[in-house]
Design a protein around this motif. Structure first.
Motif, PDB file in Angstrom:
ATOM      1  N   ASP A 122       0.832  -1.205   0.000  1.00 10.35           N
ATOM      2  CA  ASP A 122       0.000   0.000   0.000  1.00 10.35           C
ATOM      3  C   ASP A 122       0.861   1.248   0.000  1.00 10.35           C
ATOM      4  N   TYR A 123       1.912   1.240   0.813  1.00 13.56           N
ATOM      5  CA  TYR A 123       2.785   2.412   0.884  1.00 13.56           C
ATOM      6  C   TYR A 123       3.569   2.607  -0.415  1.00 13.56           C
ATOM      7  N   ILE A 124       4.019   1.520  -1.026  1.00 13.91           N
ATOM      8  CA  ILE A 124       4.739   1.642  -2.299  1.00 13.91           C
ATOM      9  C   ILE A 124       3.800   2.189  -3.371  1.00 13.91           C
ATOM     10  N   PHE A 125       2.557   1.694  -3.369  1.00 11.36           N
ATOM     11  CA  PHE A 125       1.551   2.209  -4.309  1.00 11.36           C
ATOM     12  C   PHE A 125       1.331   3.698  -4.092  1.00 11.36           C
ATOM     13  N   GLU A 126       1.161   4.092  -2.832  1.00  4.71           N
ATOM     14  CA  GLU A 126       0.947   5.513  -2.515  1.00  4.71           C
ATOM     15  C   GLU A 126       2.158   6.353  -2.927  1.00  4.71           C
ATOM     16  N   TYR A 127       3.346   5.811  -2.714  1.00  6.62           N
ATOM     17  CA  TYR A 127       4.565   6.532  -3.103  1.00  6.62           C
ATOM     18  C   TYR A 127       4.529   6.886  -4.584  1.00  6.62           C
ATOM     19  N   TYR A 128       4.319   5.904  -5.442  1.00  9.88           N
ATOM     20  CA  TYR A 128       4.335   6.161  -6.883  1.00  9.88           C
ATOM     21  C   TYR A 128       3.135   7.012  -7.310  1.00  9.88           C
ATOM     22  N   LYS A 129       1.981   6.793  -6.689  1.00  4.81           N
ATOM     23  CA  LYS A 129       0.804   7.583  -7.050  1.00  4.81           C
ATOM     24  C   LYS A 129       1.027   9.068  -6.761  1.00  4.81           C
ATOM     25  N   TYR A 130       1.525   9.372  -5.551  1.00  3.60           N
ATOM     26  CA  TYR A 130       1.712  10.786  -5.198  1.00  3.60           C
ATOM     27  C   TYR A 130       2.888  11.405  -5.927  1.00  3.60           C
ATOM     28  N   LEU A 131       3.891  10.600  -6.236  1.00 10.03           N
ATOM     29  CA  LEU A 131       4.982  11.123  -7.061  1.00 10.03           C
ATOM     30  C   LEU A 131       4.440  11.515  -8.435  1.00 10.03           C
ATOM     31  N   GLY A 132       3.572  10.651  -8.995  1.00  4.59           N
ATOM     32  CA  GLY A 132       2.951  10.966 -10.282  1.00  4.59           C
ATOM     33  C   GLY A 132       2.074  12.203 -10.220  1.00  4.59           C
ATOM     34  N   LEU A 133       1.303  12.341  -9.156  1.00  2.00           N
ATOM     35  CA  LEU A 133       0.427  13.508  -9.015  1.00  2.00           C
ATOM     36  C   LEU A 133       1.237  14.798  -8.903  1.00  2.00           C
ATOM     37  N   CYS A 134       2.378  14.727  -8.216  1.00  2.00           N
ATOM     38  CA  CYS A 134       3.244  15.911  -8.108  1.00  2.00           C
ATOM     39  C   CYS A 134       3.791  16.305  -9.476  1.00  2.00           C
ATOM     40  N   TYR A 135       4.299  15.336 -10.217  1.00  6.51           N
ATOM     41  CA  TYR A 135       4.814  15.621 -11.554  1.00  6.51           C
ATOM     42  C   TYR A 135       3.715  16.162 -12.467  1.00  6.51           C
ATOM     43  N   GLU A 136       2.529  15.589 -12.359  1.00  3.85           N
ATOM     44  CA  GLU A 136       1.416  16.067 -13.183  1.00  3.85           C
ATOM     45  C   GLU A 136       1.072  17.516 -12.855  1.00  3.85           C
ATOM     46  N   ALA A 137       1.062  17.838 -11.568  1.00  2.00           N
ATOM     47  CA  ALA A 137       0.733  19.195 -11.149  1.00  2.00           C
ATOM     48  C   ALA A 137       1.747  20.207 -11.693  1.00  2.00           C
ATOM     49  N   LEU A 138       2.990  19.759 -11.879  1.00  2.00           N
ATOM     50  CA  LEU A 138       4.041  20.630 -12.422  1.00  2.00           C
ATOM     51  C   LEU A 138       4.169  20.501 -13.941  1.00  2.00           C
ATOM     52  N   ASN A 139       3.242  19.743 -14.546  1.00  7.63           N
ATOM     53  CA  ASN A 139       3.170  19.567 -16.005  1.00  7.63           C
ATOM     54  C   ASN A 139       4.339  18.758 -16.562  1.00  7.63           C
ATOM     55  N   TYR A 140       4.924  17.902 -15.736  1.00 11.23           N
ATOM     56  CA  TYR A 140       5.947  16.964 -16.213  1.00 11.23           C
ATOM     57  C   TYR A 140       5.241  15.649 -16.530  1.00 11.23           C
ATOM     58  N   MET A 141       4.600  15.605 -17.704  1.00  6.02           N
ATOM     59  CA  MET A 141       3.687  14.502 -18.003  1.00  6.02           C
ATOM     60  C   MET A 141       4.406  13.166 -18.191  1.00  6.02           C
ATOM     61  N   ALA A 142       5.570  13.174 -18.800  1.00  5.36           N
ATOM     62  CA  ALA A 142       6.290  11.915 -19.024  1.00  5.36           C
ATOM     63  C   ALA A 142       6.640  11.244 -17.688  1.00  5.36           C
ATOM     64  N   GLN A 143       7.146  12.071 -16.750  1.00  3.99           N
ATOM     65  CA  GLN A 143       7.497  11.530 -15.434  1.00  3.99           C
ATOM     66  C   GLN A 143       6.246  11.076 -14.680  1.00  3.99           C
ATOM     67  N   ALA A 144       5.145  11.836 -14.834  1.00  2.00           N
ATOM     68  CA  ALA A 144       3.892  11.470 -14.164  1.00  2.00           C
ATOM     69  C   ALA A 144       3.390  10.125 -14.666  1.00  2.00           C
ATOM     70  N   ILE A 145       3.399   9.948 -15.968  1.00  2.00           N
ATOM     71  CA  ILE A 145       2.915   8.697 -16.568  1.00  2.00           C
ATOM     72  C   ILE A 145       3.764   7.513 -16.114  1.00  2.00           C
ATOM     73  N   THR A 146       5.080   7.695 -16.085  1.00  4.80           N
ATOM     74  CA  THR A 146       5.974   6.621 -15.626  1.00  4.80           C
ATOM     75  C   THR A 146       5.647   6.226 -14.187  1.00  4.80           C
ATOM     76  N   ALA A 147       5.425   7.225 -13.323  1.00  3.10           N
ATOM     77  CA  ALA A 147       5.121   6.942 -11.914  1.00  3.10           C
ATOM     78  C   ALA A 147       3.777   6.230 -11.776  1.00  3.10           C
ATOM     79  N   PHE A 148       2.762   6.676 -12.524  1.00  4.77           N
ATOM     80  CA  PHE A 148       1.449   6.027 -12.446  1.00  4.77           C
ATOM     81  C   PHE A 148       1.520   4.575 -12.919  1.00  4.77           C
ATOM     82  N   LYS A 149       2.299   4.318 -13.959  1.00  8.95           N
ATOM     83  CA  LYS A 149       2.445   2.938 -14.437  1.00  8.95           C
ATOM     84  C   LYS A 149       3.066   2.048 -13.359  1.00  8.95           C
ATOM     85  N   LYS A 150       4.058   2.585 -12.652  1.00 11.35           N
ATOM     86  CA  LYS A 150       4.693   1.803 -11.584  1.00 11.35           C
ATOM     87  C   LYS A 150       3.709   1.546 -10.444  1.00 11.35           C
ATOM     88  N   ALA A 151       2.867   2.532 -10.145  1.00  5.78           N
ATOM     89  CA  ALA A 151       1.845   2.334  -9.111  1.00  5.78           C
ATOM     90  C   ALA A 151       0.886   1.219  -9.510  1.00  5.78           C
TER      91      ALA A 151
END
Length: 478
Positions: free
Chosen positions: A318-347
């Motif tokens: 659960d914590y690993i999932f949350e880690y990648y999910k929130y990392l993706g949300l942070c990147y998305e909020a800053l418009n770093y879409m490639a990094q966001a997508i990579t993080a969401f896939k890992k989640a």
């Protein structure tokens, strides 16, 4: 080779005891079962497995009962288990290998990984000292949540972590978990009353705080968790200290005290700057405060595969999932879409049964980065996932979104048969009364218009996807 005794305390465990003894008997030289008042076939079952059985009158003291069990052990080492615990075949073999190498000087104890199973959730894991030398001065301490480690440390016994896992089935349902918490509360409160107000009672405050937290008595939980945050606890049991601080921060945030919660987490980071769970929790909190760059900084220092709290059970996945999910949300909020997508896939790799995150990922793939083929892959994955689990009728908003996003793609690709098939699925999902045969492109577009109007009337945000699909289909006719 050293010998090993299995020591247990039981009461009315005829349901669970056979599975436990069957799983462990091959690895032990004797079985000691202390019964605290069974009225079922528990003792009869124990004897069928060759156990030596003894009676001990229950007096609300788990340590006393366990000490009665180990008193009767005659082997060099002791393994303690509960009736609702199991060793699978692989871990039985690991235990046999460990037994073969137990040091004859009896100066080392061994922790095993306890895996707590809960219905519908990822397992929680923690480490407990379960194998220790059979010496007269080694005793369990604590009337509730009893520990052997304090006595071992006082006797100068070394600690090692083994690769053995014990699976615990005692918390499978919320009601079983609640019953055990309510059973423990009076013992914990009586123990605290007996010990007084010393700062060294942080362990009792911790167990009370976590118990009240799980029983949703939040003000009492907060009161006791605050008493855990002492220097003595920080030094002697960092896992309890970190766990209490994190749960306290969550409670404060839930009560609108964000600043106080943040101060607790920042202090925790200064005290444990390399603890991965602390970094992960702080990153999530900073995201919720819209401090995206600071959140990424905290999360980037975290090694998600190393998230654990040693003696405190947590759901690592659960914590690993949350880690990648929130990392993706942070990147998305800053418009770093490639990094966001990579993080969401890992989640999603960590938790494949995540339709909400799959839908979110698909929206980025489709509407932000135009990665059509990848979007199709995840859309089909999400739809199939929800249909297999019977979700469409219960939580159909995400299902509708996935179907409509896929319908838009298929409409753009002139894949009319697939659009018809998706329309039928959608009508069934929303239980729309006007189900009819579709013969023409205009009729198919009209169906998507009707779906859009239905969703609009229900104030569902996906209505525009249906209207867009209808427009796309009409464009094909032209």
């Amino acid at each position: 080779m050293a010998t090993l005794s299995l020591c247990m305390i039981v009461k009315n465990e005829e349901k669970h005891l056979p599975g436990c003894l069957k799983s462990a008997k091959e690895a032990v030289d004797e079985i000691i079962v202390v019964d605290t008042g069974s009225t079922d076939r528990t003792i009869e079952i124990a004897k069928l497995f060759g156990a030596k059985s003894y009676y001990f009158k229950w007096d609300n003291d788990f340590a006393a009962a366990r000490n009665e069990a180990i008193k009767h052990a005659t082997s060099d080492y002791i393994l303690w288990m509960d009736a609702d615990e199991r060793l699978n075949k692989a871990d039985l073999n690991k235990l046999l290998a460990l037994k073969h190498n137990l040091p004859l000087d009896k100066k080392t104890a061994f922790a095993v990984e306890i895996v707590n199973y809960r219905k519908g959730k990822f397992p929680e894991t923690a480490y407990q000292t379960r194998i220790f030398p059979n010496l007269p001065n080694i005793k369990f301490k604590g009337k509730i949540c009893e520990q052997i480690s304090f006595s071992l440390a006082e006797s100068g016994i070394n600690f090692k972590v083994s690769n053995v896992k014990i699976r615990h089935l005692g918390y499978l349902t919320p009601q079983i978990w609640k019953n055990k918490l309510q059973r423990n509360l009076p013992i914990l409160k009586a123990t605290l009353a007996q010990k007084g107000t010393s700062e060294e009672n942080w362990d009792i405050h911790y167990y009370l705080g976590i118990s009240y937290l799980n029983l949703k008595e939040f003000s009492l939980a907060q009161e006791h968790l605050m008493q855990v945050l002492t220097k003595d606890c920080s030094f002697k049991n960092p896992s309890f200290y970190i766990s209490a601080a994190i749960e306290l921060a969550k409670l404060l945030k839930a009560n609108g005290k964000d600043h106080q919660a943040l101060q607790i987490l920042l202090k925790l980071k200064s005290e444990f700057p390399q603890n991965d769970l602390v970094l992960c929790t702080l990153g999530k909190f900073l995201y919720e405060q819209k401090e995206y760059k600071k959140a990424i900084q905290a999360l980037s220092q975290c090694q998600p595969q190393k998230i654990h709290l040693e003696v405190v059970p947590i759901s690592k996945k659960d914590y690993i999932f949350e880690y990648y999910k929130y990392l993706g949300l942070c990147y998305e909020a800053l418009n770093y879409m490639a990094q966001a997508i990579t993080a969401f896939k890992k989640a999603i790799e960590v938790k494949p049964h995540s339709p909400y995150l799959i839908a979110h990922l698909c929206s980025l793939l489709l509407f932000k980065t135009n990665q059509i083929e990848e979007a199709i892959f995840y859309l089909i994955k999400g739809i199939n996932l929800m249909e297999k689990r019977g979700i469409p009728t219960a939580k159909h908003e995400v299902y509708i979104a996935l179907c409509l996003m896929l319908a838009i793609v298929f409409a753009r690709q002139c894949r009319i048969e697939e659009c018809v098939f998706l329309a039928e699925r959608l009508l069934k999902s929303i239980r729309y009364p006007s189900v009819r045969l579709i013969h023409k492109l205009e009729e198919l577009a009209a169906i998507y218009q009707e779906i859009g109007k239905y969703l609009q009337d229900k104030n569902l945000i996906w209505a525009n996807l249906a209207f867009d699909t209808a427009r796309q289909l009409l464009c094909l006719k032209v």
